[in-house]
Design an enzyme around this catalytic site. Structure first.
Site, mmCIF file in Angstrom:
data_model
loop_
_atom_site.group_PDB
_atom_site.id
_atom_site.type_symbol
_atom_site.label_atom_id
_atom_site.label_comp_id
_atom_site.label_asym_id
_atom_site.label_seq_id
_atom_site.Cartn_x
_atom_site.Cartn_y
_atom_site.Cartn_z
ATOM 1 N N GLY A 21 0.813 -1.216 0.000
ATOM 2 C CA GLY A 21 0.000 0.000 0.000
ATOM 3 C C GLY A 21 0.842 1.259 0.000
ATOM 4 C CB ALA A 22 4.331 1.765 -0.759
ATOM 5 C CB ILE A 26 0.920 5.797 6.603
ATOM 6 C CG1 ILE A 26 0.232 6.894 7.440
ATOM 7 C CG2 ILE A 26 1.952 5.058 7.447
ATOM 8 C CD1 ILE A 26 -0.707 6.374 8.477
ATOM 9 N N GLY A 27 2.022 4.605 3.843
ATOM 10 C CA GLY A 27 2.907 3.689 3.123
ATOM 11 C C GLY A 27 3.867 4.424 2.209
ATOM 12 C CB SER A 150 -5.831 0.894 13.577
ATOM 13 O OG SER A 150 -6.795 1.881 13.874
ATOM 14 C CE1 TYR A 176 -9.050 -0.233 9.638
ATOM 15 C CE2 TYR A 176 -9.560 0.774 11.765
ATOM 16 C CZ TYR A 176 -8.699 0.598 10.699
ATOM 17 O OH TYR A 176 -7.475 1.222 10.693
#
Length: 302
Positions: A21-22, A26-27, A150, A176
């Site tokens: 997920g970059a 944040i990634g 999280s 989640y």
């Protein structure tokens, strides 16, 4: 106490880092810092075009940065296996695996394998990817698996082993929270199974409150809170610091968890933090591991 910043990330030259997920948020910020410090960074992303644009931004900002892109859809175990095969073939070793990608508040959905979307993406996809890449990490001194959890792991989170596909009941906030709790249960159980001192370790982190694309599908109450708490909610570069510390601080130990040092762990520079009592339940950790192996068909070499 001195504040830990991105400037504290030591040289990463010679290291290979895979960041899921970059392409954004944040990634992206995590990958950017690691590449600037000399790591060979792989952006493992669902949208290859966005990944290529993100790679160009990183290499444009850091002369000589080495960044490549691998297609990875964590909501498909077939894609996870294909990405892992590509990474194993392309790299004789992997020093860092940063399980960052995640699905937050999208509507109800399922993965291509029929799992509830958050559970299948945030936990099972990363569980499978880690298991398939671990053989490239175990021989590497100082290698790390960093999984991003999280604050949501404390919110209505419970692993329902009788309904792993959320077929009987569904709530997106609880779903989640369950997936983020699973990230921590997985990290702690993986650390216990790893071989020991000087080898691979498993670490977790959370970004606190951060402005990222994940919030675009949040319930109205969450978006309203984010608006009111705007000054306290961090930019992605600050939100990435706990992940970076977990990945690069030489003093980190296996099984530790990092988050912001500010009130409620919403903002601030990274420090070691604690997770919920539920996340430390050994019986739940072990059962989750067994169930995850059964659901993904991935067996770990530990």
């Amino acid at each position: 106490m001195r504040k830990w910043t991105a400037e504290d990330v030591p040289s990463q030259r010679g290291r290979v880092a895979v960041v899921t997920g970059a392409n954004t948020g944040i990634g992206f910020e995590t990958a950017k810092v690691l590449a600037a410090r000399g790591a060979s960074v792989v952006l493992a992303v669902r949208d290859r075009d966005k990944g290529e644009r993100a790679a160009a931004r990183i290499t444009g900002a850091a002369s000589g940065a080495e960044v490549t892109v691998t297609h990875l859809d964590l909501a498909s175990l077939k894609s996870v296996r294909a990405a892992a095969e590509e990474l194993r073939a392309g790299h004789p070793k992997i020093d860092l695996l940063i399980n960052n990608a995640g699905v937050l508040f999208t509507g109800k959905g399922t993965t291509s394998d029929g799992f509830e979307l958050r559970w299948g993406t945030n936990h099972l996809g990363h569980f499978a990817l880690t298991g398939l890449l671990l053989e490239k990490m175990l021989p590497v001194p100082g290698s790390r698996v960093v999984t991003v959890s999280s604050l949501g792991h404390r919110v209505r989170a419970r692993i329902d082993f009788d309904d792993p596909r959320s077929e009987r009941s569904y709530d997106r906030i609880a779903a989640y929270g369950r997936s983020k709790l699973a990230n921590l249960l997985f990290t702690y159980e993986l650390q216990r199974r790893l071989p020991g001192i000087g080898k691979t370790i498993a670490v977790a982190a959370h970004p606190g409150g951060a402005h990222t694309d994940l919030m675009r599908n949040a319930p109205a109450s969450f978006r309203a809170f984010a608006t009111i708490a705007g000054p306290l909610v961090q930019r992605p570069a600050m939100g990435a610091l706990p992940t970076l510390r977990a990945a690069a601080d030489p003093g980190v130990l296996g099984g530790e968890y990092f988050g912001p040092a500010g009130p409620g762990e919403i903002w601030g520079h990274p420090r070691r933090v604690s997770s919920s009592e539920q996340s430390h339940d050994l019986a739940v950790q072990r059962r989750l591991w067994t169930v995850s192996e059964e659901l993904t068909g991935v067996r770990f070499p530990v």
